[in-house]
Design a protein around this motif. Structure first.
Motif, short mmCIF file in Angstrom:
data_model
loop_
_atom_site.label_atom_id
_atom_site.label_comp_id
_atom_site.label_asym_id
_atom_site.label_seq_id
_atom_site.Cartn_x
_atom_site.Cartn_y
_atom_site.Cartn_z
N LEU A 83 2.54 37.95 9.18
CA LEU A 83 2.16 36.57 8.89
C LEU A 83 1.51 35.85 10.06
N HIS A 84 1.92 36.15 11.28
CA HIS A 84 1.36 35.44 12.43
C HIS A 84 0.04 36.03 12.90
N GLY A 85 -0.38 37.12 12.28
CA GLY A 85 -1.63 37.73 12.66
C GLY A 85 -1.56 38.42 14.01
N PRO A 86 -2.70 38.91 14.50
CA PRO A 86 -2.69 39.66 15.76
C PRO A 86 -2.62 38.73 16.98
N PRO A 87 -1.66 38.95 17.87
CA PRO A 87 -1.73 38.25 19.16
C PRO A 87 -3.01 38.67 19.88
N PRO A 88 -3.60 37.78 20.67
CA PRO A 88 -4.85 38.13 21.36
C PRO A 88 -4.70 39.42 22.16
N GLY A 89 -5.61 40.35 21.92
CA GLY A 89 -5.60 41.63 22.62
C GLY A 89 -4.78 42.70 21.96
N GLU A 91 -4.93 43.53 18.62
CA GLU A 91 -5.49 43.89 17.32
C GLU A 91 -5.40 45.40 17.06
N GLY A 92 -5.61 46.21 18.09
CA GLY A 92 -5.57 47.65 17.91
C GLY A 92 -4.22 48.18 17.48
N GLU A 93 -3.16 47.47 17.82
CA GLU A 93 -1.82 47.90 17.42
C GLU A 93 -1.66 47.89 15.90
N PHE A 94 -2.36 46.99 15.24
CA PHE A 94 -2.27 46.93 13.78
C PHE A 94 -2.85 48.19 13.15
N VAL A 95 -3.97 48.65 13.68
CA VAL A 95 -4.57 49.87 13.16
C VAL A 95 -3.69 51.07 13.49
N ALA A 96 -3.17 51.11 14.71
CA ALA A 96 -2.35 52.25 15.13
C ALA A 96 -1.10 52.40 14.29
N HIS A 97 -0.53 51.29 13.82
CA HIS A 97 0.74 51.34 13.10
C HIS A 97 0.59 51.09 11.60
N GLY A 98 -0.64 51.01 11.12
CA GLY A 98 -0.85 50.85 9.68
C GLY A 98 -0.39 49.52 9.14
N LEU A 99 -0.65 48.44 9.87
CA LEU A 99 -0.22 47.10 9.47
C LEU A 99 -1.44 46.26 9.08
N VAL A 100 -1.22 45.29 8.21
CA VAL A 100 -2.29 44.39 7.77
C VAL A 100 -2.03 43.00 8.34
N PRO A 101 -2.99 42.45 9.09
CA PRO A 101 -2.76 41.12 9.65
C PRO A 101 -3.05 40.02 8.64
N VAL A 102 -2.36 38.91 8.77
CA VAL A 102 -2.73 37.67 8.09
C VAL A 102 -3.53 36.87 9.12
N LEU A 103 -4.79 36.63 8.83
CA LEU A 103 -5.68 35.93 9.76
C LEU A 103 -5.58 34.43 9.50
N VAL A 127 -6.30 36.65 4.43
CA VAL A 127 -6.81 35.41 5.03
C VAL A 127 -5.96 34.25 4.51
N GLN A 128 -5.39 33.51 5.44
CA GLN A 128 -4.59 32.34 5.06
C GLN A 128 -5.38 31.06 5.28
N VAL A 129 -5.27 30.16 4.31
CA VAL A 129 -5.90 28.84 4.42
C VAL A 129 -4.81 27.78 4.41
N ASP A 130 -5.03 26.74 5.20
CA ASP A 130 -4.09 25.63 5.26
C ASP A 130 -4.44 24.63 4.17
N THR A 131 -3.51 24.42 3.24
CA THR A 131 -3.76 23.50 2.13
C THR A 131 -2.93 22.22 2.23
N GLY A 132 -2.31 22.00 3.38
CA GLY A 132 -1.58 20.74 3.51
C GLY A 132 -0.28 20.83 4.26
N MET A 133 -0.13 21.86 5.11
CA MET A 133 1.09 22.00 5.89
C MET A 133 0.83 21.85 7.38
N ALA A 134 -0.43 22.06 7.79
CA ALA A 134 -0.82 21.93 9.20
C ALA A 134 0.04 22.79 10.12
N ARG A 135 0.25 24.03 9.67
CA ARG A 135 1.09 24.93 10.44
C ARG A 135 0.33 26.20 10.76
#
Length: 369
Positions: A83-89, A91-103, A127-135
């Motif tokens: 849910l928090h997406g890839p921490p900067p730098g 991103e490659g860990e997601f591919v290595a471990h077969g995970l899908v990021p929420v951008l 892809v997540q969009v903010d529809t009124g939570m500002a989080r």
């Protein structure tokens, strides 16, 4: 088990039954499972495989490390979204471990697109969009800019578009329908993809909130999805504390830190080996919460301390409670939501605060597929 100060029993069959009920409620939509925060404190290593055995194939965690930990225990055809997406730098860990990021931001989108370019292939993402939570999620400004940039998602396969409800536990709150309208509009700015909007509470707002994928978390673990309404979910947790010591005290005797409670009559006090270090929150004040022995309520007296609570056991016959005996703190007589109400909080906090010192017993445990 006999050496532990307390026993936490987690009913995996009940979790599976709750998932089945939610899947049936949403019909043709897919029911995922949120197993972040170690499956709300109940053990993702046990809970996620149990849900996979029931048929769940999409799981959500909050952090990259959570995804790395849970992925090996799931079938190859399961999807783990972070849910928090890839921490900067990272991103490659997601591919290595077969995970899908929420951008959640344009920066995350750009970093994921750049990784896809380096790998010379499409990479899936939610892809997540903010529809009124500002989080979390693309802001309206970011979404408009993304929609106006033909190359912004080049190399990114949008597997799902999601947003999150802020007030779903209040069915009549006008923010629910306002967010739903914004979500429908936001989808038009993105490539056609399945949509996910409803959390546990959102599922009970009706079919208009279900879209293609729902993401229950708390309801799976027995927490009531709608405030002040009967709970349709099966209870999952039983917490029993062990009696360390029994003592008889005279009228006027103070109990616990600060001498905040004094008995007004002769009393028998049971000291139980659970405290705020175990997640039994200090906010549960004197005499406002009860443990149970069968049908008999034992009021909490004195302050919750780090390792112990003290109970007035005077309602039990003398000798009925002895050192080593177990009393129910969460169970049939007092569920997670009731404990939370007594502490002035929510069931989510009670579950996720349950500590590591409990002996844990899983009912109807299942092997990983």
């Amino acid at each position: 088990m006999h050496a532990a100060g307390a026993l936490l029993t987690i009913d995996l069959q009940a979790i599976r039954a709750n998932w089945r009920m939610l899947q049936a409620r949403v019909g043709s939509a897919e029911c995922a499972a949120v197993v972040k925060a170690d499956a709300y404190g109940l053990g993702a290593a046990q809970v996620a495989p149990a849900l996979a055995a029931e048929g769940c194939r999409r799981f959500f965690v909050a952090h990259l490390d959570e995804g790395i930990a849970v992925r090996p225990g799931l079938p190859q055809d399961a999807t783990v979204c972070v849910l928090h997406g890839p921490p900067p730098g990272a991103e490659g860990e997601f591919v290595a471990h077969g995970l899908v990021p929420v951008l959640n931001s344009r920066a995350q989108v750009d970093a994921w697109r750049a990784l896809a370019h380096r790998h010379d292939r499409e990479l899936s993402a939610v892809v997540q969009v903010d529809t009124g939570m500002a989080r979390l999620g693309l802001s309206p400004v970011e979404l408009r800019a993304l929609a106006g940039d033909a190359g912004a998602l080049r190399g990114v396969r949008v597997a799902c578009v999601m947003s999150h409800l802020a007030c779903a536990e209040q069915p009549e709150h006008p923010a629910n329908e306002a967010q739903r309208g914004r979500f429908i509009a936001a989808r038009r700015c993105l490539p056609a993809a399945p949509a996910s909007f409803a959390n546990s509470c959102g599922i009970f707002l009706g079919g208009g909130y279900h879209f293609d994928l729902v993401r229950p978390g708390a309801a799976l673990y027995g927490i009531a999805p709608i405030a002040a309404a009967p709970n349709p979910m099966r209870p999952v947790v039983r917490l029993q504390g062990r009696v360390v010591q029994m003592r008889s005290i005279e009228p006027g005797t103070p109990v616990g830190y600060g001498h905040a409670w004094r008995c007004e009559r002769p009393a028998r006090i049971a000291t139980v080996s659970v405290g705020y270090a175990d997640g039994w929150l200090r906010a549960i004040g004197e005499s406002s919460a009860a443990a149970w022995v069968g049908d008999v309520a034992l009021p909490l007296v004195g302050r919750v301390s780090m390792d112990t609570i003290t109970l007035d056991a005077s309602a039990l016959p003398e000798g009925a409670l002895v050192p080593g005996a177990l009393v129910d703190l969460i169970g049939d007589r007092q569920d997670v939501d009731a404990v939370a109400a007594r502490a002035g909080t929510i069931g989510y906090e009670i579950l996720t605060a349950l500590g590591s010192r409990y002996a844990r017993r899983y009912l109807a445990d299942v092997a990983a597929p």
